[in-house]
Design a protein around this motif. Structure first.
Motif, short mmCIF file in Angstrom:
data_model
loop_
_atom_site.label_atom_id
_atom_site.label_comp_id
_atom_site.label_asym_id
_atom_site.label_seq_id
_atom_site.Cartn_x
_atom_site.Cartn_y
_atom_site.Cartn_z
N ASP A 348 0.81 -1.33 0.04
CA ASP A 348 -0.09 -0.09 -0.16
C ASP A 348 0.95 1.22 -0.02
O ASP A 348 1.92 1.24 -0.19
CB ASP A 348 -1.01 -0.10 1.40
N ASP A 349 0.29 2.21 0.39
CA ASP A 349 0.83 3.65 0.12
C ASP A 349 2.32 3.69 1.11
O ASP A 349 2.47 3.00 2.02
CB ASP A 349 -0.03 4.68 1.09
N GLY A 350 3.21 4.53 0.61
CA GLY A 350 4.21 4.82 1.30
C GLY A 350 5.65 4.33 0.65
O GLY A 350 6.63 4.34 1.30
N ILE A 395 0.96 -3.09 -6.42
CA ILE A 395 1.35 -1.78 -5.38
C ILE A 395 0.30 -0.74 -5.51
O ILE A 395 -0.67 -0.98 -6.59
CB ILE A 395 2.58 -1.14 -5.80
N TRP A 396 0.12 0.17 -4.59
CA TRP A 396 -0.73 1.29 -4.54
C TRP A 396 -0.21 2.44 -5.24
O TRP A 396 0.66 2.71 -5.26
CB TRP A 396 -0.78 1.68 -3.05
N ILE A 397 -1.17 3.04 -5.90
CA ILE A 397 -0.75 4.21 -6.46
C ILE A 397 -1.87 5.37 -6.60
O ILE A 397 -3.10 5.05 -6.01
CB ILE A 397 -0.56 4.32 -8.15
N THR A 461 -2.80 -3.72 -8.97
CA THR A 461 -2.52 -2.36 -8.28
C THR A 461 -3.93 -1.92 -7.81
O THR A 461 -5.05 -2.11 -8.06
CB THR A 461 -2.22 -1.31 -9.60
N LYS A 462 -3.53 -0.89 -6.84
CA LYS A 462 -5.01 -0.27 -6.07
C LYS A 462 -4.75 1.38 -6.29
O LYS A 462 -3.74 1.86 -6.05
CB LYS A 462 -4.65 -0.68 -4.64
N TRP A 463 -5.64 1.67 -7.15
CA TRP A 463 -5.57 3.12 -7.50
C TRP A 463 -6.49 3.79 -6.55
O TRP A 463 -7.81 3.69 -6.61
CB TRP A 463 -6.20 3.16 -8.94
N ASP A 464 -6.07 4.76 -5.75
CA ASP A 464 -6.61 5.50 -4.77
C ASP A 464 -6.95 6.90 -4.94
O ASP A 464 -6.36 7.51 -6.02
CB ASP A 464 -5.73 5.46 -3.41
N CYS A 465 -7.68 7.73 -4.18
CA CYS A 465 -8.07 9.04 -4.47
C CYS A 465 -8.62 9.46 -3.29
O CYS A 465 -9.56 9.07 -2.82
CB CYS A 465 -9.05 9.20 -5.57
N ASN A 466 -7.66 10.40 -2.43
CA ASN A 466 -7.97 10.83 -1.06
C ASN A 466 -8.53 12.15 -0.87
O ASN A 466 -8.35 12.65 0.38
CB ASN A 466 -6.73 10.28 -0.30
N ARG A 467 -8.95 12.86 -1.82
CA ARG A 467 -9.88 14.22 -1.52
C ARG A 467 -11.10 14.46 -2.52
O ARG A 467 -10.88 13.82 -3.48
CB ARG A 467 -8.64 15.09 -1.28
C1 DGJ Z 1 -7.43 5.21 1.73
C2 DGJ Z 1 -7.69 3.87 1.40
O1 DGJ Z 1 -8.86 3.66 1.74
C3 DGJ Z 1 -6.84 3.07 2.40
O2 DGJ Z 1 -7.11 1.66 2.34
C4 DGJ Z 1 -5.52 3.13 1.93
O3 DGJ Z 1 -5.04 2.73 0.96
C5 DGJ Z 1 -5.17 4.39 2.46
N1 DGJ Z 1 -5.79 5.43 1.44
C6 DGJ Z 1 -3.56 4.93 1.85
O4 DGJ Z 1 -3.31 6.02 2.11
#
Ligand code: DGJ
Length: 721
Positions: A348-350, A395-397, A461-467
């Motif tokens: 994951d992230d990091g 991996i996470w992106i 891959t896990k394509w994330d989006c956090n905002r």
């Molecule tokens: C939010 C995701 O929902 C989590 O599972 C994890 O991937 C974090 N982001 C990583 O920053």
């Protein structure tokens, strides 16, 4: 199909004169059991004549009905209903009036028929094409709209619904999937009253955090699980959406569904096509259950990437390590992964950033180079170490994002979504790259290529989006096109997702947006599944997975065992077994008991349950909304096998659980599985052979004594001797 008194849900043209005028086209978009009928009125406009069971929707109207039942009502010129389309023409005129021109239907194979109906404004050179794709055996009707014009200058689209059917019934019950971070996809049902009820999202991206763009519409009575007339609908769009449910003065309901027009008016150049996203509709006389099974059948075939392929058992490190890991730690997790029976390790992230290492969420986003301190031998080395242990690697992106503390931002501060004269607002300390800008599009493609190209060992891959977008402005778009941002961003995002899926077909993908902020059939075309929630407490997951199950099938719903909530390990495993099973635990911190339970669960999933859960027909048997106990089952398409999951959430005892979907005449051996080693089943009919009719009629009591216990019951056809 059971014959229902569904006449009331059809728009029956009492207002048409009795004489049918066959010269005017009647167009039916038809699947095996559902039909949408449209008819040209004497005035040349297109009206809706029916929507519901296919056999009932073939009424041929005459005359011209009330304007309120126009198929795609435009704003202005006599139309007073909630409009699907609002255009400001090049000369400033705000009205549009659409007339039928022609239509054509083309078979596109696999029981799919595409119908296009061309409409044209009575004065302006503006064409609106209503497009439908009917999926016959899945009973799904997809609708989108294409808008084009040849006016002298751009026109402005202020509203552009994807679909806006009309219903006529005694009452309407609307169910939405609402929630928030850690509380996603909770079902709320209400009766619609006169006036407009709006369900929407204004978040731009990670847009579905508080509400999924799907709904259930029950006709004449609240929605029931296995009976009653129920429509289900879902918008294939990952951005802001709006569903406006307008119950009018005649108790008709119109549902205008599409992109949220707020802040998204669109200047359309001459000879350019604006295509709305697709709205997917299904109908079932078998309640929410029938509606769900239609969606699932459709999704496995058309809606999600490789919908029928098995999903690997993942071990994700996020909850176990967060940002705090290095190569030694990760490789040690691989050993544990193999021993648990895991098939793929997801880092994951990091893992990236050097000048601004990604050791927390304040730095590094945008700098997609491996962090040399944490992972000195790079990603391919990690992938190889995983593969040595028989485990694949992913991996996470989060390629759309940037932290101000990053080399990318230092080089390109103008690449972010921002608004002049406003203090920048951050979300999780990050900013959003402006995907309308061609250099940013190229950057995202390069991130994809640089990550997967040189590292063919990466298989996931896990394509994330956090905002969210909170300051919708672009330094790339001209002033008069600032409102294009959210729509054009989304289209560019799909291009990037498609690029990844086409170029790296061997890389499976999970869509995530701080939990389920991007769960829709627009994104799922490019992804094998989604991350439903960062809340992995299995008691909460019973509700979250239950909610999503209404529209999305098990292969798409990632369900991981963690220790959140400190629930019994068997309960956590049994909840995860009902979806795309995975684990998110530090293996070295598991007790011997927990290890045993997880290993047994993973083995059971691989050896017996995976094809049944991922490919079976879902029957929800007892709702956790009715009582603190949930039961659901999957039945194999040939009805020779079924599995029932039971989760007890409270202390009370409950009525019998009655399986559904079995073959009444087949005989099934009933066995409780996934029992702890040495434990005896409390199931009264354990190991008995009973016919499907008896099982469905009498059911059985949950073999559970207290809250937070669970059981998995397998039913297997026993051939007659
Ligand atoms: C939010 C995701 O929902 C989590 O599972 C994890 O991937 C974090 N982001 C990583 O920053």
């Amino acid at each position: 199909m059971r014959q229902l008194s569904l006449v009331p849900i059809l728009i029956v043209f009492a207002l048409f004169p009795a004489i049918a005028q066959p010269a005017r086209p009647v167009i039916t978009i038809k699947t095996e059991h559902v039909g949408l009928t449209l008819a040209v009125g004497a005035d040349g406009r297109l009206y809706q004549a029916g929507f519901g069971p296919a056999e009932s929707s073939l009424r041929i109207p005459g005359g011209s009905p009330a304007r309120e039942v126009e198929a795609y009502p435009p704003y202005g010129n006599g139309q007073i209903t909630e409009p699907s389309l609002k255009v400001v023409h090049a000369d400033g005129n705000t009205s549009t009036d659409l007339f039928y021109v022609s239509h054509r239907a083309v078979e596109s194979g696999g029981g799919r028929v595409e119908t296009r109906i061309d409409l044209r404004d009575g004065h302006y050179p503006l064409q609106v094409t209503l497009c439908f794709r009917a999926y016959s055996s899945e009973d799904v009707i997809e609708q989108w709209v294409a808008i084009e014009h040849q006016e002298e200058k751009p026109i402005v689209l202020e509203r552009f619904g994807s679909s806006s059917p009309v219903f006529q019934a005694s009452g309407y019950w609307l169910t939405q999937l609402e929630g928030n971070y850690m509380r996603e996809a909770h079902l709320v049902e209400e009766r619609l009253t006169p006036g407009i009820k709006v369900l929407d999202s204004k978040l731009g991206i990670r847009a579905h955090q508080m509400r999924n763009p799907s709904f259930i519409l029950a006709i004449d009575e609240p929605a029931r699980e296995e009976s009653g007339a129920v429509f289900g609908a879902s918008l294939a769009w990952s951005g802001s959406f709006q569903f406006a449910f307008d119950v009018d003065w005649n108790n008709r309901l119109r549902a205008v569904c599409g992109i949220n027009p707020l802040g998204s008016s669109y200047r359309l150049d001459p000879r350019t096509v604006f295509r709305t996203p697709s709205m997917l509709w299904t109908f079932s006389p078998q309640g929410k259950g029938g509606m769900t099974r239609n969606f699932h059948r459709w999704a496995r075939k058309y809606g999600i990437r490789d919908g029928s392929a098995p999903r690997p058992i993942l071990l994700n490190n996020w909850e176990a390590t967060h940002f705090d890991f290095d190569e030694t730690k990760i490789v040690s997790l691989f050993d544990g992964a193999r021993d648990l029976g895991v098939e793929l390790f997801l880092l994951d992230d990091g893992w990236f950033g050097n000048k601004h290492p990604r050791n927390n969420d304040r730095a590094g986003l945008g700098d997609w180079q491996v962090n040399e301190k944490k992972l000195p031998h790079g990603l391919s080395h990690l992938a190889a170490e995983a593969q040595k242990r028989g485990v694949n690697f992913g991996i996470w992106i989060e390629p759309e994002m940037v932290n101000p503390a990053s080399e990318l931002y230092e080089k390109h501060p103008d690449w972010v979504i921002t608004q002049a004269h406003r203090e920048p607002l951050y979300g999780r300390n990050q900013m959003i790259l402006d995907l309308t800008r061609p250099e940013v599009q190229a950057h995202v493609r390069k991130v994809i290529d640089d990550t997967f190209g040189p590292n063919p060992g990466i298989r996931y891959t896990k394509w994330d989006c956090n905002r969210y977008v909170t300051q919708p402005g672009s330094s790339y778009l001209p002033p008069e096109r600032q409102e294009h941002l959210l729509v054009d961003y989304q289209l560019a995002l799909y291009d990037a997702m498609k690029y990844m899926a086409d170029r790296y077909p061997g890389v499976m993908a999970m869509v995530c947006a701080g939990g389920s902020g991007r769960v829709d059939y627009g994104a799922l075309r490019y992804f094998h599944g989604f991350w439903p929630s960062d809340n992995t407490d299995p008691v909460q997951r019973v509700f979250i997975q239950w909610g999503f199950s209404h529209f999305f099938p098990a292969p798409a719903i990632s369900a991981h065992v963690t220790d959140m909530g400190r629930r019994p390990a068997k309960f956590a495993v049994d909840v995860a077994l009902s979806g795309a099973f995975g684990i998110d635990r530090d293996v070295s911190k598991m007790s011997a008991e927990e290890r045993k339970t997880v290993i047994a669960g993973a083995r059971l999933y691989k050896e017996r349950l995976r094809p049944l859960v991922l490919g079976g027909d879902l029957y929800r048997l007892q709702s956790p909304y009715d009582r603190p106990q949930a039961a659901l089952s999957y039945v194999s398409p040939d009805r020779t096998r079924a599995v029932v999951f039971i989760y007890r959430l409270g202390e009370e005892a409950f009525p019998a659980i009655k399986p559904r979907g079995l073959d009444a005449a087949k005989k099934y051996r009933v066995r409780e599985i996934n029992l702890p080693e040495g434990a005896r089943s409390r199931l009264s009919i354990n190991d008995q052979v009973l016919d499907g009719a008896t099982l469905m009629e009498n059911g059985f009591s949950a073999p559970l004594r207290r809250a937070v216990e669970s059981a998995v019951i397998e039913l297997t056809e026993e051939e007659a001797q």
